[in-house]
Design a protein around this motif. Sequence first.
Motif, PDB file in Angstrom:
ATOM      1  N   MET A 275      35.402 -13.618  54.965  1.00  0.00           N
ATOM      2  CA  MET A 275      36.077 -14.502  54.032  1.00  0.00           C
ATOM      3  C   MET A 275      35.075 -14.937  52.960  1.00  0.00           C
ATOM      4  O   MET A 275      34.028 -15.507  53.283  1.00  0.00           O
ATOM      5  CB  MET A 275      36.640 -15.723  54.751  1.00  0.00           C
ATOM      6  N   SER A 276      35.397 -14.663  51.701  1.00  0.00           N
ATOM      7  CA  SER A 276      34.533 -15.078  50.583  1.00  0.00           C
ATOM      8  C   SER A 276      33.092 -14.613  50.784  1.00  0.00           C
ATOM      9  O   SER A 276      32.148 -15.312  50.410  1.00  0.00           O
ATOM     10  CB  SER A 276      34.578 -16.596  50.407  1.00  0.00           C
ATOM     11  N   ASN A 277      32.909 -13.436  51.360  1.00  0.00           N
ATOM     12  CA  ASN A 277      31.592 -12.944  51.766  1.00  0.00           C
ATOM     13  C   ASN A 277      31.226 -11.718  50.933  1.00  0.00           C
ATOM     14  O   ASN A 277      31.742 -10.632  51.162  1.00  0.00           O
ATOM     15  CB  ASN A 277      31.617 -12.596  53.260  1.00  0.00           C
ATOM     16  N   ARG A 278      30.332 -11.889  49.970  1.00  0.00           N
ATOM     17  CA  ARG A 278      30.008 -10.804  49.037  1.00  0.00           C
ATOM     18  C   ARG A 278      29.050  -9.771  49.624  1.00  0.00           C
ATOM     19  O   ARG A 278      28.760  -8.767  48.974  1.00  0.00           O
ATOM     20  CB  ARG A 278      29.436 -11.384  47.741  1.00  0.00           C
ATOM     21  N   SER A 279      28.546  -9.985  50.815  1.00  0.00           N
ATOM     22  CA  SER A 279      27.690  -8.975  51.449  1.00  0.00           C
ATOM     23  C   SER A 279      28.501  -8.048  52.348  1.00  0.00           C
ATOM     24  O   SER A 279      27.971  -7.067  52.869  1.00  0.00           O
ATOM     25  CB  SER A 279      26.588  -9.663  52.265  1.00  0.00           C
ATOM     26  N   ALA A 280      29.789  -8.353  52.547  1.00  0.00           N
ATOM     27  CA  ALA A 280      30.639  -7.537  53.415  1.00  0.00           C
ATOM     28  C   ALA A 280      31.272  -6.396  52.631  1.00  0.00           C
ATOM     29  O   ALA A 280      31.430  -6.463  51.401  1.00  0.00           O
ATOM     30  CB  ALA A 280      31.734  -8.399  54.036  1.00  0.00           C
ATOM     31  N   LEU A 281      31.663  -5.350  53.349  1.00  0.00           N
ATOM     32  CA  LEU A 281      32.349  -4.227  52.709  1.00  0.00           C
ATOM     33  C   LEU A 281      33.699  -4.666  52.155  1.00  0.00           C
ATOM     34  O   LEU A 281      34.067  -4.327  51.027  1.00  0.00           O
ATOM     35  CB  LEU A 281      32.545  -3.094  53.728  1.00  0.00           C
ATOM     36  N   VAL A 282      34.458  -5.407  52.942  1.00  0.00           N
ATOM     37  CA  VAL A 282      35.741  -5.954  52.496  1.00  0.00           C
ATOM     38  C   VAL A 282      35.634  -7.472  52.485  1.00  0.00           C
ATOM     39  O   VAL A 282      35.222  -8.083  53.471  1.00  0.00           O
ATOM     40  CB  VAL A 282      36.905  -5.499  53.399  1.00  0.00           C
TER      41      VAL A 282
END
Length: 503
Positions: free
Chosen positions: A336-343
């Motif tokens: 959630m709201s995580n810019r290091s994740a793929l999605v």
Amino acid sequence: MNNNQLIFNANTVIDQLQMAPEEIKREDIVRFVRKNNIRRVNFLYPGGDGKVKTLNFVLSDIDYLQTILTCGERVDGSSLFSFIEAASSDLYVLPRFSTAFVDPFNAEPTLCMLCSFFNKNGQPLESSPEHTLRKAVETFRATTGMEFEAMGELEYYVIKEADENYKARDQHGYHESAPYAKMGEFRQKCMDYIAKAGGHIKYGHSEVGNFELEGLLYEQNEIEFLPVPAMQAADELLIAKWVIRNLAWRVGLNVTFAPKITTGKAGSGLHIHMRLMKDGRNMLLTRGKLNDNARKAIAGCMELAPSLTAFGNKIPTSYFRLVPHQEAPTNICWGMSNRSALVRVPLGWTSGVDMSHVANPLEQEVPYEERGSVKQTFEIRSGDGSADVYQYIAALCVACRHGFEMDNALELAERTFVDGDINDPAHAERLAQLDHLPDSCDASADCLLKQRAVYEASHIFSPHMINGIVKELRSYNDRTLRHDIAEDRREIGILVKKFFHCG
């Protein structure tokens, strides 16, 4: 399309006809041509390299206009797509009236339309990128009862001679204003032209990346679109890149959508947001919370993540962007709201608070259902400008549908969810359990071969197209390239120059 979307529409064709694009017929195009003294028509269509191709017509009379609108024209498919044999290369291109717009660059009144490909038997070309996307969307609808919508975040660098005045801080260009950001006026002109060509733009801004190299200023910009039906989203991205390049060329600038320019600087991505809709309702939420529809679709993207790079990251420099400890993803996870994740599931106006009322106390509070719930999307962050947007969005559509067909979708969604920054040392144990994206075109080809059956199911991706993509990825022979030249700026510079105008 409601009345507010028709009135003062930026697209002159829609504005004058006062009808939704999907309602436009041949007779409406003829009427527009006559009223506006159109003398030229351009057929536009994507080639195998993802770039716009053009066929020009000069109108001698209305009969000839009727002919090309009805019959289209022949093109050499083997020169457009590597997977088509020269012996059976004749294809037809037929204009899609819903895509009509007036060419913003041509002094002579010129009407442009995007085209679909047909084979010698008059059937849609099974392996054409746009028809592949159409099949993916139709199958998604038939399987889930929902509509698959998409929108793109188009990042690019603008290059000009460096200016000694009002220099921006290196790698701190995010949402910077003039005079520290130099390309705002150019970006806004691009946005105007894209809107006139039918694009639905959310906003534009300067991005993080800015640096100087050998006397040149490299300034990163982004134009983000609104969610629309997937085919329309791909059309708009294709035309947007065509507009940005054409305008840059005319004003003496250079632009690139390449995923990586040099080491240590922000790369450019093509983030794709997705939304599932039914009867005007966002089907990703239940009472303001992410629901099982969203988790199943995301699980499909997790399952097919290794092979999605074969569609979204098609050149060697793509994998110089997908490296650890930067905002580009490497681990197969979501958050959630995580810019290091793929999605990433971005903020979605689901708090229940009418923030406009708080900021503007004179305004009456608006019920939650009438506010932002429709805006919720989820975003995949691995793709870049090398992608064929039709193939890539089609592959994402297949992945989301696959999530609804998987028995373990919700379990996979739970297992790949990361709450917070994946690079936080607190997540080290979780990080060790996650799978990773491929690190080269060659590795992506391996992944596509392993998972090709999912894409070929329901005859969505043709075996010829999959084979063509694998052959292209293999041709770069880059399995160890990222490791071999790692921090060698000279070698990376040579590689960047080779793929500077990708996609």
